[in-house]
Design an enzyme around this catalytic site. Structure first.
Site, mmCIF file in Angstrom:
data_model
loop_
_atom_site.group_PDB
_atom_site.id
_atom_site.type_symbol
_atom_site.label_atom_id
_atom_site.label_comp_id
_atom_site.label_asym_id
_atom_site.label_seq_id
_atom_site.Cartn_x
_atom_site.Cartn_y
_atom_site.Cartn_z
ATOM 1 N N GLY A 127 0.840 -1.203 0.000
ATOM 2 C CA GLY A 127 0.000 0.000 0.000
ATOM 3 C C GLY A 127 0.870 1.245 0.000
ATOM 4 N N LEU A 128 0.240 2.367 -0.176
ATOM 5 C CA LEU A 128 0.946 3.648 -0.214
ATOM 6 C C LEU A 128 1.651 3.935 1.107
ATOM 7 C CD1 LEU A 128 -1.821 5.927 -1.833
ATOM 8 C CD2 LEU A 128 0.258 5.083 -2.963
ATOM 9 N N SER A 129 2.621 4.801 1.059
ATOM 10 C CA SER A 129 3.258 5.272 2.291
ATOM 11 C C SER A 129 2.189 5.945 3.164
ATOM 12 C CB SER A 129 4.362 6.284 1.941
ATOM 13 O OG SER A 129 4.911 6.819 3.116
ATOM 14 N N ALA A 188 -0.328 4.423 4.494
ATOM 15 C CA ALA A 188 -1.629 3.736 4.411
ATOM 16 C C ALA A 188 -1.932 2.975 5.706
ATOM 17 C CB ALA A 188 -1.649 2.784 3.220
ATOM 18 N N GLY A 189 -0.877 2.535 6.400
ATOM 19 C CA GLY A 189 -1.093 1.812 7.658
ATOM 20 C C GLY A 189 -0.426 0.452 7.723
ATOM 21 N N LYS A 190 0.448 0.156 6.780
ATOM 22 C CA LYS A 190 1.088 -1.170 6.727
ATOM 23 C C LYS A 190 1.841 -1.491 8.013
ATOM 24 C CE LYS A 190 3.511 0.039 3.112
ATOM 25 N NZ LYS A 190 3.008 1.414 2.995
ATOM 26 N N THR A 191 2.709 -0.584 8.423
ATOM 27 C CA THR A 191 3.521 -0.834 9.611
ATOM 28 C C THR A 191 2.644 -0.931 10.854
ATOM 29 O OG1 THR A 191 5.403 0.287 8.622
ATOM 30 C CG2 THR A 191 5.445 0.055 11.008
ATOM 31 N N SER A 245 5.920 -1.829 -2.102
ATOM 32 C CA SER A 245 5.882 -2.796 -3.219
ATOM 33 C C SER A 245 4.867 -2.378 -4.287
ATOM 34 C CB SER A 245 5.614 -4.220 -2.716
ATOM 35 O OG SER A 245 4.624 -4.301 -1.711
#
Ligand code: ADP
Length: 176
Positions: A12-14, A16-19, A86
């Site tokens: 996902g975008l920077s 977005a909440g991945k971390t 990614s």
């Protein structure tokens, strides 16, 4: 605990909440004694893929290396949690196919939400032209077409997103 290995790939975008989501998921699985490893894009870029830039070629190489390590761990029964922008679909698919036990989690938030959050102040710098090839601004992001799990972090509370991932993994047979 003995269990099937799997790579859980957050894209996902920077901002977005991945971390944020992946850390909570990792915390929860650790507390249940799952064998677990976390590969966070920002951290990986300071060691495993140090020196790579943000051209398409380098981004793909970054993902290929993360994928390689994920594969080794996954086949040894580890749950691997990857958090990386990614942005290119083809390399995500390639890595996923090679790993096999692979779950793609699309952390979906509109660019304007990510930009408003601007967790690291990077969007501001990208808009000012201080950072080039910034995903979503002057570099592409190709969303997954068929992610196993999708979180809408502009509409969901963090706990909801985390629950979605855990329940998804359970449904797919990776958790007891
Ligand atoms: P990324 O790793 O994708 O760059 P981060 O996790 O660093 O993104 O930042 C996401 C930001 O969005 C955090 O400040 C987080 O608190 C906020 N946020 C709001 N709602 C959610 C949600 N449902 N899931 C994850 N993060 C959320």
């Amino acid at each position: 605990m003995e269990h099937k290995g799997v790579t859980v790939w957050f894209t996902g975008l920077s901002g977005a909440g991945k971390t944020t989501i992946s850390q909570k998921v990792a915390e929860e699985l650790r507390s249940q004694n799952y064998k677990l490893e976390v590969l966070d894009g920002d951290i990986v870029r300071t060691n495993l893929t140090k020196g790579l830039g943000f051209s398409k070629e380098d981004r793909d190489e970054n993902i290929r290396r993360i994928g390689f390590v994920s594969h080794l761990l996954t086949r040894n029964g580890v749950i691997v949690i990857v958090s990386a922008i990614s942005p290119y679909r083809a390399i995500r698919d390639e890595v996923g196919k090679r790993i096999g036990n692979f779950v793609e989690v699309y952390v979906n938030a509109p660019l304007e939400t990510c930009e408003k959050r601007d967790v690291k102040g990077l969007y501001k710098r990208a808009r000012a032209g201080e950072i080039k090839q910034f995903t979503g601004i002057d570099d592409p992001y190709e969303p997954p077409l068929n992610p196993e799990i999708e979180c809408h972090t502009d509409k969901e509370e963090l706990e909801e997103s985390v629950k979605k991932v855990l329940e998804g993994l359970k449904k797919l047979g990776y958790l007891a």
